[in-house]
Scaffold this motif. Structure first.
Motif, PDB file in Angstrom:
ATOM      1  N   UNK A 222      13.751 -18.217 -32.473  1.00  0.00           N
ATOM      2  CA  UNK A 222      13.180 -17.817 -31.202  1.00  0.00           C
ATOM      3  C   UNK A 222      11.686 -17.547 -31.347  1.00  0.00           C
ATOM      4  N   UNK A 223      11.262 -16.344 -30.960  1.00  0.00           N
ATOM      5  CA  UNK A 223       9.852 -15.964 -31.086  1.00  0.00           C
ATOM      6  C   UNK A 223       9.529 -15.372 -32.448  1.00  0.00           C
ATOM      7  N   UNK A 224      10.559 -15.216 -33.296  1.00  0.00           N
ATOM      8  CA  UNK A 224      10.352 -14.636 -34.620  1.00  0.00           C
ATOM      9  C   UNK A 224       9.923 -15.725 -35.597  1.00  0.00           C
ATOM     10  N   UNK A 225       8.721 -15.614 -36.197  1.00  0.00           N
ATOM     11  CA  UNK A 225       8.260 -16.656 -37.127  1.00  0.00           C
ATOM     12  C   UNK A 225       9.030 -16.610 -38.445  1.00  0.00           C
ATOM     13  N   UNK A 226       8.960 -17.699 -39.187  1.00  0.00           N
ATOM     14  CA  UNK A 226       9.591 -17.765 -40.501  1.00  0.00           C
ATOM     15  C   UNK A 226       8.917 -16.790 -41.461  1.00  0.00           C
ATOM     16  N   UNK A 241       4.431 -13.897 -44.709  1.00  0.00           N
ATOM     17  CA  UNK A 241       4.475 -14.701 -43.493  1.00  0.00           C
ATOM     18  C   UNK A 241       3.597 -15.931 -43.554  1.00  0.00           C
ATOM     19  N   UNK A 242       3.053 -16.231 -44.741  1.00  0.00           N
ATOM     20  CA  UNK A 242       2.169 -17.388 -44.884  1.00  0.00           C
ATOM     21  C   UNK A 242       2.657 -18.336 -45.976  1.00  0.00           C
ATOM     22  N   UNK A 243       3.967 -18.509 -46.054  1.00  0.00           N
ATOM     23  CA  UNK A 243       4.514 -19.438 -47.029  1.00  0.00           C
ATOM     24  C   UNK A 243       4.425 -18.977 -48.462  1.00  0.00           C
ATOM     25  N   UNK A 244       4.334 -17.653 -48.679  1.00  0.00           N
ATOM     26  CA  UNK A 244       4.308 -17.111 -50.033  1.00  0.00           C
ATOM     27  C   UNK A 244       2.932 -16.982 -50.642  1.00  0.00           C
ATOM     28  N   UNK A 245       1.879 -17.249 -49.867  1.00  0.00           N
ATOM     29  CA  UNK A 245       0.518 -17.139 -50.422  1.00  0.00           C
ATOM     30  C   UNK A 245       0.142 -15.692 -50.684  1.00  0.00           C
ATOM     31  N   UNK A 248       3.237  -8.510 -48.852  1.00  0.00           N
ATOM     32  CA  UNK A 248       3.010  -7.127 -48.468  1.00  0.00           C
ATOM     33  C   UNK A 248       4.280  -6.320 -48.707  1.00  0.00           C
ATOM     34  N   UNK A 249       4.105  -5.097 -49.199  1.00  0.00           N
ATOM     35  CA  UNK A 249       5.248  -4.190 -49.342  1.00  0.00           C
ATOM     36  C   UNK A 249       5.571  -3.661 -47.948  1.00  0.00           C
ATOM     37  N   UNK A 250       6.806  -3.874 -47.502  1.00  0.00           N
ATOM     38  CA  UNK A 250       7.119  -3.558 -46.108  1.00  0.00           C
ATOM     39  C   UNK A 250       8.102  -2.408 -45.944  1.00  0.00           C
ATOM     40  N   UNK A 251       8.991  -2.159 -46.882  1.00  0.00           N
ATOM     41  CA  UNK A 251       9.997  -1.124 -46.676  1.00  0.00           C
ATOM     42  C   UNK A 251      10.711  -0.830 -47.971  1.00  0.00           C
ATOM     43  N   UNK A 252      11.492   0.206 -47.932  1.00  0.00           N
ATOM     44  CA  UNK A 252      12.433   0.506 -49.000  1.00  0.00           C
ATOM     45  C   UNK A 252      13.830   0.447 -48.410  1.00  0.00           C
TER      46      UNK A 252
END
Length: 267
Positions: A222-226, A241-245, A248-252
């Motif tokens: 849907x509107x959620x990017x890969x 969000x950029x193909x692994x380039x 970012x640490x996002x959560x635990x």
């Protein structure tokens, strides 16, 4: 909406015990919240791989039993290839069903599958993935470092050796030619995530962290990017969000979900 098919690990040993209680090996959901137990795969079985085929077909590798097939989006299953050898990964590339085993990669047809006598790639493979470069393109990890790639559904392979041995590999759908390799060992200087932009010929490290032991390629919806998700010891979560380039640490998280594998049939 499509259908989600999830495989779960058994609660205890992989060898079923009469009278014991086990988690359902495969469950199905149309909304990701309510799940129904699938029929046909024995209770207590260990599902080592789960992949979507064409239309409503889903394939599963079951430890000690071979390959099972469902033609109704994972609700009912039957044995397609009886086999006692461990199958560590599966992929459907065009009309080919590709199996990774201890003796190498085997290829059979999806219409009348059988266990091939000889491997197409004679190497132990930990992971096997489709590549977005073409409908019949595949990438597999090599036991002594690097990856092997195929452009014809696993029939022939090109080896791209590298000094780092990857336990898992991802091929981001939005960046053709890009690969992400995972090296979880805390005792090696190569630990972390590595990225290639030339289909595995050269690599550079993009995340230096020990015990990054789970890697997931989450497709756009849907509107959620890969995005790519990496779990450090099942607790720390990293996202790209950029193909692994960049990562970012996002959560635990409290732990990696019980699902060993997941597939989704198209809407």
């Amino acid at each position: 909406h499509g259908t989600y098919v999830a495989a779960t690990l058994p609660d205890t040993a992989s060898t079923p015990t009469p009278g014991a209680s086990y988690a359902p090996p495969v469950q199905v959901s149309t909304d990701g919240r309510t799940w129904t137990v699938a029929a046909g795969i024995p209770a207590g079985a260990t599902v080592t791989a789960l992949v979507q085929g064409s239309r409503k077909t889903v394939w599963a590798a079951v430890l000690g039993s071979g390959v099972f097939r469902s033609t109704d989006e994972g609700r009912h299953w039957s044995v397609a290839i009886p086999a006692r050898i461990p199958i560590t990964a599966l992929a459907v590339a065009g009309d080919n069903l590709v199996l990774a085993t201890d003796s190498g990669i085997l290829v059979t047809g999806t219409s009348s599958p059988s266990m091939p006598a000889l491997p197409q790639l004679a190497a132990t493979v930990d992971d096997l993935e489709l590549s977005p470069r073409c409908a019949a393109c595949l990438v597999a990890t090599l036991p002594h470092g690097g990856v092997a790639t195929s452009d014809n559904g696993g029939v022939s392979w090109k080896r791209n050796p590298f000094r780092v041995t990857f336990e898992s590999v991802a091929a981001p759908a939005d960046v053709p030619g890009a690969l992400i390799g995972m090296s979880p060992s805390p005792s090696k200087r190569s630990q972390g995530l590595w990225r290639s932009t030339d289909n595995g010929v050269t690599w550079r490290r993009v995340l230096s962290a020990p015990l990054v032991d789970h890697l997931y390629d989450v497709p756009a919806h849907g509107s959620q990017p890969a995005e790519l998700l990496a779990f450090q010891w099942g607790i720390q979560v990293y996202s790209s969000g950029d193909g692994g380039r960049t990562w970012q640490r996002v959560a635990k998280a409290g732990g990696v979900p019980a699902g060993a594998a997941m597939a989704a049939t198209p809407a």
